[in-house]
Design a protein around this motif. Structure first.
Motif, PDB file in Angstrom:
ATOM      1  N   THR A  18      58.165 -18.113  53.239  1.00 42.29           N
ATOM      2  CA  THR A  18      59.085 -17.621  53.355  1.00 42.29           C
ATOM      3  C   THR A  18      58.961 -16.324  52.365  1.00 42.29           C
ATOM      4  N   LEU A  19      60.119 -16.741  52.033  1.00 39.23           N
ATOM      5  CA  LEU A  19      60.345 -15.578  50.343  1.00 39.23           C
ATOM      6  C   LEU A  19      58.933 -14.238  50.653  1.00 39.23           C
ATOM      7  N   ALA A  20      57.762 -14.641  50.608  1.00 39.31           N
ATOM      8  CA  ALA A  20      56.640 -13.668  50.597  1.00 39.31           C
ATOM      9  C   ALA A  20      56.248 -12.715  51.718  1.00 39.31           C
ATOM     10  N   THR A  21      56.494 -13.753  52.967  1.00 42.55           N
ATOM     11  CA  THR A  21      56.526 -12.596  54.507  1.00 42.55           C
ATOM     12  C   THR A  21      57.787 -11.905  54.102  1.00 42.55           C
ATOM     13  N   PRO A  41      45.158 -20.897  49.943  1.00 39.42           N
ATOM     14  CA  PRO A  41      44.362 -21.648  51.125  1.00 39.42           C
ATOM     15  C   PRO A  41      44.832 -22.478  52.194  1.00 39.42           C
ATOM     16  N   GLN A  42      45.676 -22.103  51.932  1.00 44.78           N
ATOM     17  CA  GLN A  42      46.662 -23.246  53.644  1.00 44.78           C
ATOM     18  C   GLN A  42      46.426 -22.184  54.748  1.00 44.78           C
ATOM     19  N   GLY A  43      46.746 -20.618  53.471  1.00 43.24           N
ATOM     20  CA  GLY A  43      46.704 -19.661  55.043  1.00 43.24           C
ATOM     21  C   GLY A  43      48.435 -19.999  56.283  1.00 43.24           C
ATOM     22  N   HIS A  44      49.412 -19.984  55.321  1.00 38.35           N
ATOM     23  CA  HIS A  44      50.256 -20.164  56.158  1.00 38.35           C
ATOM     24  C   HIS A  44      51.056 -18.019  56.221  1.00 38.35           C
ATOM     25  N   ALA A  45      50.776 -17.499  54.922  1.00 39.23           N
ATOM     26  CA  ALA A  45      51.772 -16.301  55.246  1.00 39.23           C
ATOM     27  C   ALA A  45      50.239 -15.519  56.393  1.00 39.23           C
ATOM     28  N   ARG A  46      49.495 -15.629  56.182  1.00 40.64           N
ATOM     29  CA  ARG A  46      48.060 -15.287  57.038  1.00 40.64           C
ATOM     30  C   ARG A  46      48.395 -15.419  58.804  1.00 40.64           C
ATOM     31  N   ARG A  47      48.636 -16.331  59.417  1.00 46.19           N
ATOM     32  CA  ARG A  47      49.254 -17.746  60.351  1.00 46.19           C
ATOM     33  C   ARG A  47      49.966 -16.847  60.614  1.00 46.19           C
ATOM     34  N   TRP A  48      51.427 -16.947  60.277  1.00 49.20           N
ATOM     35  CA  TRP A  48      53.127 -16.418  59.747  1.00 49.20           C
ATOM     36  C   TRP A  48      52.629 -15.233  60.912  1.00 49.20           C
ATOM     37  N   LEU A  49      51.923 -13.903  59.833  1.00 45.76           N
ATOM     38  CA  LEU A  49      52.298 -12.561  60.114  1.00 45.76           C
ATOM     39  C   LEU A  49      50.897 -12.298  60.450  1.00 45.76           C
ATOM     40  N   ALA A  50      50.081 -12.236  60.566  1.00 45.15           N
ATOM     41  CA  ALA A  50      48.896 -11.869  61.122  1.00 45.15           C
ATOM     42  C   ALA A  50      47.857 -12.663  62.362  1.00 45.15           C
ATOM     43  N   LEU A  51      48.365 -13.976  62.574  1.00 45.92           N
ATOM     44  CA  LEU A  51      47.088 -14.342  63.524  1.00 45.92           C
ATOM     45  C   LEU A  51      46.398 -13.494  64.696  1.00 45.92           C
ATOM     46  N   SER A  52      47.057 -13.487  65.000  1.00 42.58           N
ATOM     47  CA  SER A  52      46.833 -12.157  66.066  1.00 42.58           C
ATOM     48  C   SER A  52      45.960 -11.316  66.261  1.00 42.58           C
ATOM     49  N   VAL A  87      49.123  -5.427  60.008  1.00 41.95           N
ATOM     50  CA  VAL A  87      49.531  -6.399  60.462  1.00 41.95           C
ATOM     51  C   VAL A  87      50.471  -5.615  61.132  1.00 41.95           C
ATOM     52  N   GLN A  88      50.806  -4.466  60.442  1.00 36.08           N
ATOM     53  CA  GLN A  88      51.752  -3.350  61.320  1.00 36.08           C
ATOM     54  C   GLN A  88      51.340  -2.428  60.374  1.00 36.08           C
ATOM     55  N   PRO A  89      51.846  -1.022  60.763  1.00 35.07           N
ATOM     56  CA  PRO A  89      52.155   0.254  60.098  1.00 35.07           C
ATOM     57  C   PRO A  89      52.774   0.255  59.006  1.00 35.07           C
ATOM     58  N   GLY A  90      52.420   0.151  57.194  1.00 35.22           N
ATOM     59  CA  GLY A  90      52.799  -0.319  56.459  1.00 35.22           C
ATOM     60  C   GLY A  90      52.744  -1.113  55.687  1.00 35.22           C
ATOM     61  N   LEU A  91      52.074  -2.419  56.621  1.00 38.45           N
ATOM     62  CA  LEU A  91      51.922  -3.515  56.234  1.00 38.45           C
ATOM     63  C   LEU A  91      50.361  -4.144  55.992  1.00 38.45           C
ATOM     64  N   ASP A  92      49.258  -4.174  55.164  1.00 38.34           N
ATOM     65  CA  ASP A  92      48.420  -5.279  55.931  1.00 38.34           C
ATOM     66  C   ASP A  92      48.422  -6.054  54.742  1.00 38.34           C
ATOM     67  N   LEU A  93      47.161  -7.280  54.683  1.00 43.85           N
ATOM     68  CA  LEU A  93      46.924  -8.728  54.343  1.00 43.85           C
ATOM     69  C   LEU A  93      45.645  -8.705  54.349  1.00 43.85           C
ATOM     70  N   ALA A  94      45.686  -9.625  52.602  1.00 43.31           N
ATOM     71  CA  ALA A  94      44.573  -9.862  52.033  1.00 43.31           C
ATOM     72  C   ALA A  94      44.928 -11.677  52.215  1.00 43.31           C
ATOM     73  N   GLY A  95      43.436 -12.027  52.652  1.00 42.18           N
ATOM     74  CA  GLY A  95      43.267 -13.614  52.369  1.00 42.18           C
ATOM     75  C   GLY A  95      43.556 -14.570  52.511  1.00 42.18           C
ATOM     76  N   ALA A 231      59.097 -18.249  62.368  1.00 44.28           N
ATOM     77  CA  ALA A 231      58.133 -19.002  62.069  1.00 44.28           C
ATOM     78  C   ALA A 231      57.492 -19.305  63.729  1.00 44.28           C
ATOM     79  N   ALA A 232      57.866 -20.074  64.255  1.00 44.33           N
ATOM     80  CA  ALA A 232      57.424 -20.692  65.236  1.00 44.33           C
ATOM     81  C   ALA A 232      56.843 -20.231  66.372  1.00 44.33           C
ATOM     82  N   ARG A 233      57.380 -18.613  66.313  1.00 46.71           N
ATOM     83  CA  ARG A 233      57.007 -17.712  67.526  1.00 46.71           C
ATOM     84  C   ARG A 233      55.772 -16.623  66.223  1.00 46.71           C
ATOM     85  N   GLY A 234      55.705 -16.960  65.117  1.00 46.73           N
ATOM     86  CA  GLY A 234      54.676 -16.463  64.654  1.00 46.73           C
ATOM     87  C   GLY A 234      55.394 -14.820  64.171  1.00 46.73           C
TER      88      GLY A 234
END
Length: 271
Positions: A18-21, A41-52, A87-95, A231-234
């Motif tokens: 929550t804090l990181a995202t 490895p659970q990938g919660h930040a990835r799912r939260w911000l960039a699953l789509s 993820v959006q302009p100015g925000l990238d994600l890895a992992g 979070a429930a809405r990504g």
């Protein structure tokens, strides 16, 4: 050099992701180019911000585990930039891929096992102004890689005695890393999930202030159902409730950290 900050806490359920995202989103909203590295490895930040936005399994996208399996010093293997997705302009994600689950054992067999992420960020990190690293709830090699790569570590501190113990263990690990590698990680502790007027919150914060003094940030992130609803809405709270108190608290933390990093608080930016 760009600020690189790890979000770490040995105990799970402390609001690391929550804090990181939300900090990543806050720095992006402030106009900075941000990379969020999801080492869990659970990938919660990835799912939260960039699953789509995640590539399909057949797209051939390089995973972060593939990157960490090689050092850029040899010129072999994929680079960090190949594992990044927008993820959006100015925000990238890895992992955030499940393949990271096997990296603890794999890294243990490699030379320079604690410096792989630091090497890749040194090689390719200039592309971003801020790098935020979300870590697993453990003190294994992935978290140690994050601490060695980061100039600062932000430790979420909920009103939980076990979280206080986890923070002490993390602080001790940071000291051991400095003794073994010479790398100093600047620790900061942030009260999170605070309940207004809660007795346990007051008692644990008093103990944390006694132990860590000025390393305990003078701000709090209070417990709010708005984080769970977003979070429930990504999404993040900035998208679902941009005028809410929780989002204002996140922005205040980002602003304080940036002022410290850029020297207005008397410190050089951690790198």
């Amino acid at each position: 050099m760009e600020p690189i900050v790890a979000i770490a806490q040995q105990k799970g359920g402390c609001g690391k992701t929550t804090l990181a995202t939300h900090l990543a989103w806050a720095f992006t909203a402030a106009g900075h180019a941000v990379l969020l590295v999801d080492l869990d490895p659970q990938g919660h930040a990835r799912r939260w911000l960039a699953l789509s936005n995640a590539p399909s399994p057949s797209s051939g996208k390089v995973e972060l585990a593939d990157v960490l399996a090689h050092t850029p010093l040899t010129g072999q293997g994929p680079g960090l930039g190949q594992a990044v997705m927008p993820v959006q302009p100015g925000l990238d994600l890895a992992g955030g891929e499940i393949s990271l689950a096997g990296m603890e054992l794999h890294l243990a067999r490699l030379p320079g096992r604690v410096e792989r992420l630091a090497e890749h960020l040194a090689d390719d990190g200039h592309r971003w102004e801020v790098v935020i690293i979300d870590t697993p709830p453990s003190l294994g090699l992935l978290t140690i890689n994050a601490l060695v790569a980061a100039g600062a570590c932000l430790v979420p501190l909920p009103p939980d005695p076990f979280a206080l113990h986890g923070a002490r263990r993390l602080a001790a690990t940071a000291v051991e890393i400095e003794e073994q590698t010479g790398h100093h990680t600047e620790l900061r502790f942030l009260p999170v999930m605070s309940r207004r007027g809660g007795r346990l919150t007051r008692e644990l914060l008093a103990e944390a202030e006694k132990r860590w003094g000025s390393m305990l940030l003078p701000l709090r992130l209070h417990r709010s159902v708005l984080f769970d609803r977003a979070a429930a809405r990504g999404k993040v709270v900035a998208q679902t409730a941009p005028r809410s108190q929780p989002w204002q608290e996140v922005m205040a933390v980002a602003d304080l950290l940036w002022r410290q990093w850029t020297g207005s608080g008397g410190r050089e930016p951690p790198a």
